[in-house]
Motif scaffolding. Structure first.
Motif, PDB file in Angstrom:
ATOM      1  N   ASN A 224      55.111  65.874  33.166  1.00  0.00           N
ATOM      2  CA  ASN A 224      54.357  64.937  33.999  1.00  0.00           C
ATOM      3  C   ASN A 224      53.654  63.875  33.161  1.00  0.00           C
ATOM      4  O   ASN A 224      53.305  62.806  33.678  1.00  0.00           O
ATOM      5  N   LEU A 225      53.445  64.167  31.877  1.00  0.00           N
ATOM      6  CA  LEU A 225      52.864  63.179  30.963  1.00  0.00           C
ATOM      7  C   LEU A 225      53.943  62.327  30.298  1.00  0.00           C
ATOM      8  O   LEU A 225      53.654  61.537  29.400  1.00  0.00           O
ATOM      9  N   ASP A 226      55.193  62.499  30.754  1.00  0.00           N
ATOM     10  CA  ASP A 226      56.344  61.711  30.272  1.00  0.00           C
ATOM     11  C   ASP A 226      56.802  62.091  28.869  1.00  0.00           C
ATOM     12  O   ASP A 226      57.402  61.275  28.158  1.00  0.00           O
ATOM     13  N   TYR A 227      56.544  63.319  28.465  1.00  0.00           N
ATOM     14  CA  TYR A 227      57.190  63.807  27.250  1.00  0.00           C
ATOM     15  C   TYR A 227      58.640  64.141  27.571  1.00  0.00           C
ATOM     16  O   TYR A 227      58.985  64.479  28.706  1.00  0.00           O
ATOM     17  N   ARG A 228      59.482  64.064  26.562  1.00  0.00           N
ATOM     18  CA  ARG A 228      60.908  64.362  26.722  1.00  0.00           C
ATOM     19  C   ARG A 228      61.270  65.630  25.957  1.00  0.00           C
ATOM     20  O   ARG A 228      60.522  66.090  25.110  1.00  0.00           O
ATOM     21  N   GLN A 229      62.441  66.178  26.276  1.00  0.00           N
ATOM     22  CA  GLN A 229      62.986  67.352  25.581  1.00  0.00           C
ATOM     23  C   GLN A 229      61.936  68.476  25.466  1.00  0.00           C
ATOM     24  O   GLN A 229      61.745  69.073  24.400  1.00  0.00           O
ATOM     25  N   VAL A 230      61.267  68.746  26.573  1.00  0.00           N
ATOM     26  CA  VAL A 230      60.241  69.790  26.573  1.00  0.00           C
ATOM     27  C   VAL A 230      60.915  71.163  26.614  1.00  0.00           C
ATOM     28  O   VAL A 230      61.727  71.428  27.501  1.00  0.00           O
ATOM     29  N   LYS A 231      60.577  71.993  25.640  1.00  0.00           N
ATOM     30  CA  LYS A 231      61.242  73.297  25.528  1.00  0.00           C
ATOM     31  C   LYS A 231      60.221  74.425  25.368  1.00  0.00           C
ATOM     32  O   LYS A 231      59.210  74.263  24.692  1.00  0.00           O
ATOM     33  N   ILE A 232      60.535  75.565  25.987  1.00  0.00           N
ATOM     34  CA  ILE A 232      59.764  76.791  25.776  1.00  0.00           C
ATOM     35  C   ILE A 232      60.519  77.641  24.756  1.00  0.00           C
ATOM     36  O   ILE A 232      61.731  77.816  24.860  1.00  0.00           O
ATOM     37  N   HIS A 233      59.809  78.167  23.775  1.00  0.00           N
ATOM     38  CA  HIS A 233      60.418  79.006  22.742  1.00  0.00           C
ATOM     39  C   HIS A 233      59.817  80.400  22.810  1.00  0.00           C
ATOM     40  O   HIS A 233      58.603  80.555  22.955  1.00  0.00           O
ATOM     41  N   LYS A 234      60.656  81.395  22.675  1.00  0.00           N
ATOM     42  CA  LYS A 234      60.199  82.789  22.705  1.00  0.00           C
ATOM     43  C   LYS A 234      59.852  83.270  21.302  1.00  0.00           C
ATOM     44  O   LYS A 234      60.436  82.812  20.306  1.00  0.00           O
ATOM     45  N   ASP A 235      58.910  84.222  21.230  1.00  0.00           N
ATOM     46  CA  ASP A 235      58.581  84.831  19.949  1.00  0.00           C
ATOM     47  C   ASP A 235      59.488  86.034  19.699  1.00  0.00           C
ATOM     48  O   ASP A 235      60.416  86.305  20.485  1.00  0.00           O
ATOM     49  N   MET A 236      59.217  86.766  18.638  1.00  0.00           N
ATOM     50  CA  MET A 236      60.082  87.897  18.282  1.00  0.00           C
ATOM     51  C   MET A 236      60.000  89.034  19.287  1.00  0.00           C
ATOM     52  O   MET A 236      60.863  89.910  19.307  1.00  0.00           O
ATOM     53  N   GLN A 237      58.956  89.021  20.121  1.00  0.00           N
ATOM     54  CA  GLN A 237      58.835  90.018  21.178  1.00  0.00           C
ATOM     55  C   GLN A 237      59.477  89.558  22.486  1.00  0.00           C
ATOM     56  O   GLN A 237      59.299  90.189  23.523  1.00  0.00           O
ATOM     57  N   GLU A 238      60.216  88.444  22.405  1.00  0.00           N
ATOM     58  CA  GLU A 238      60.872  87.859  23.585  1.00  0.00           C
ATOM     59  C   GLU A 238      59.875  87.400  24.649  1.00  0.00           C
ATOM     60  O   GLU A 238      60.174  87.403  25.841  1.00  0.00           O
ATOM     61  N   LYS A 239      58.684  86.997  24.218  1.00  0.00           N
ATOM     62  CA  LYS A 239      57.686  86.451  25.131  1.00  0.00           C
ATOM     63  C   LYS A 239      57.613  84.935  24.935  1.00  0.00           C
ATOM     64  O   LYS A 239      57.743  84.440  23.808  1.00  0.00           O
ATOM     65  N   ASN A 240      57.393  84.208  26.037  1.00  0.00           N
ATOM     66  CA  ASN A 240      57.194  82.774  25.932  1.00  0.00           C
ATOM     67  C   ASN A 240      55.942  82.527  25.088  1.00  0.00           C
ATOM     68  O   ASN A 240      54.854  82.938  25.451  1.00  0.00           O
ATOM     69  N   ARG A 241      56.103  81.851  23.936  1.00  0.00           N
ATOM     70  CA  ARG A 241      54.962  81.755  23.014  1.00  0.00           C
ATOM     71  C   ARG A 241      54.744  80.355  22.454  1.00  0.00           C
ATOM     72  O   ARG A 241      53.652  80.035  21.992  1.00  0.00           O
ATOM     73  N   MET A 242      55.738  79.488  22.523  1.00  0.00           N
ATOM     74  CA  MET A 242      55.597  78.153  21.964  1.00  0.00           C
ATOM     75  C   MET A 242      56.234  77.147  22.907  1.00  0.00           C
ATOM     76  O   MET A 242      57.191  77.446  23.611  1.00  0.00           O
ATOM     77  N   VAL A 243      55.700  75.942  22.885  1.00  0.00           N
ATOM     78  CA  VAL A 243      56.290  74.821  23.628  1.00  0.00           C
ATOM     79  C   VAL A 243      56.392  73.640  22.665  1.00  0.00           C
ATOM     80  O   VAL A 243      55.442  73.364  21.917  1.00  0.00           O
ATOM     81  N   SER A 244      57.523  72.964  22.692  1.00  0.00           N
ATOM     82  CA  SER A 244      57.676  71.744  21.906  1.00  0.00           C
ATOM     83  C   SER A 244      58.081  70.610  22.823  1.00  0.00           C
ATOM     84  O   SER A 244      58.670  70.831  23.887  1.00  0.00           O
ATOM     85  N   ALA A 245      57.769  69.381  22.411  1.00  0.00           N
ATOM     86  CA  ALA A 245      58.091  68.220  23.221  1.00  0.00           C
ATOM     87  C   ALA A 245      58.203  66.991  22.323  1.00  0.00           C
ATOM     88  O   ALA A 245      57.646  66.959  21.218  1.00  0.00           O
ATOM     89  N   VAL A 246      58.925  65.980  22.795  1.00  0.00           N
ATOM     90  CA  VAL A 246      59.127  64.745  22.049  1.00  0.00           C
ATOM     91  C   VAL A 246      58.449  63.598  22.787  1.00  0.00           C
ATOM     92  O   VAL A 246      58.609  63.471  24.001  1.00  0.00           O
ATOM     93  N   ASN A 247      57.742  62.765  22.057  1.00  0.00           N
ATOM     94  CA  ASN A 247      57.051  61.622  22.653  1.00  0.00           C
ATOM     95  C   ASN A 247      58.032  60.499  23.017  1.00  0.00           C
ATOM     96  O   ASN A 247      58.984  60.274  22.286  1.00  0.00           O
TER      97      ASN A 247
END
Length: 276
Positions: free
Chosen positions: A253-276
């Motif tokens: 909604n803030l107009d970031y692109r390529q927004v991705k959720i990354h899982k940790d070693m426990q297979e839990k959603n733990r990180m998000v990355s995005a491109v400006n």
């Protein structure tokens, strides 16, 4: 001194509050962090002078459920030892995964990086050393900045530290390649799930957010990132496992692109990355 015997006696003491396997493991870590003795040194019964009073004090603190890292003043992170005190959070393995993701995804020569809410400095310092980039680290806590700055000096990381309140002040940095933050993200309602050694010792302001607005740091940092990041610059967050989709949608909604959720070693959603 007979270090193998001392290790065994310490483990027996720790067995009062830990399982036998945990007690043995922690006893090894105590001897390493306090006196520089590796596990193989203990097994080989290397002879070394040990300050028994220092060991006794750390053991007694552990028996009171104080976390090992505070009892020794040392936390291991990305292959390095960081000095920590109760004014900073204990670095977690999940945060090492966040740092590794950033290093893996960004092959930039001397990147310009901002670490918001640096705490002990583990994220910013590691990125400074691993990427050889220009790193700025901020925190609202003056005590945390003193600890982080001391860690940077000891580990020979060249970077800048600034006191900054991200919720109420604008960021002045511009043309960043990378903006990273591991902000407070545990809702207050999660307190009943936490172990006493977390609640009683770690700084609550660095852990918890209100149930009414658990994404408040992500909203503010996300908005600031639109001005601070260069085009194609990247934003990285550590997140609560329950809020992956919410953070992802917020950034979209803030107009970031390529927004991705990354899982940790426990297979839990733990990180998000995005491109400006």
């Amino acid at each position: 001194m007979d270090v193998k015997q001392i290790w065994g006696e310490t483990a027996k003491q720790l067995k009062k509050v830990y399982s036998w396997r945990e007690a043995q493991s922690i006893s090894y870590l105590l001897l390493e962090d306090l006196f520089g003795l590796k596990k193989e040194d203990v097994i080989a019964n290397t002879q070394k002078k040990i300050d028994k009073d220092k060991l006794r004090e750390a053991t007694e603190r552990l028996l009171q459920n104080e976390p090992l890292q505070y009892a020794t003043g040392i936390a291991h992170f990305y292959g390095r030892k960081f000095k920590i005190k109760r004014e900073t959070l204990i670095p977690r393995p999940e945060t090492e995964e966040l740092v590794h993701l950033i290093i893996k995804e960004n092959n930039i020569t001397t990147p310009k990086i901002l670490d918001v809410g640096t705490g002990s400095g583990c994220i910013g310092i590691t990125l400074a050393l691993e990427t050889k980039g220009e790193v700025i680290a901020t925190d609202i806590s003056g005590d945390a900045l003193i600890i982080a700055s001391a860690n940077a000096s000891r580990l020979k990381a060249l970077m800048v530290f600034k006191k900054h309140d991200i919720l109420h002040e604008e960021l002045r940095e511009r043309q960043l390649d990378i903006l990273v933050s591991n902000p407070p993200y545990l809702p207050e309602s999660d307190k009943h799930k936490m172990h006493a050694n977390v609640l009683d010792y770690e700084p609550k302001a660095a852990l918890f957010v209100s149930d009414e607005d658990p994404l408040m740091f992500y909203k503010k940092i996300g908005k600031e990132g639109k001005r601070c990041l260069k085009t194609e610059g990247k934003l990285y967050f550590e997140i609560h496992e329950r809020y992956g989709n919410e953070v992802k949608n917020l950034l979209k909604n803030l107009d970031y692109r390529q927004v991705k959720i990354h899982k940790d070693m426990q297979e839990k959603n733990r990180m998000v990355s995005a491109v400006n």
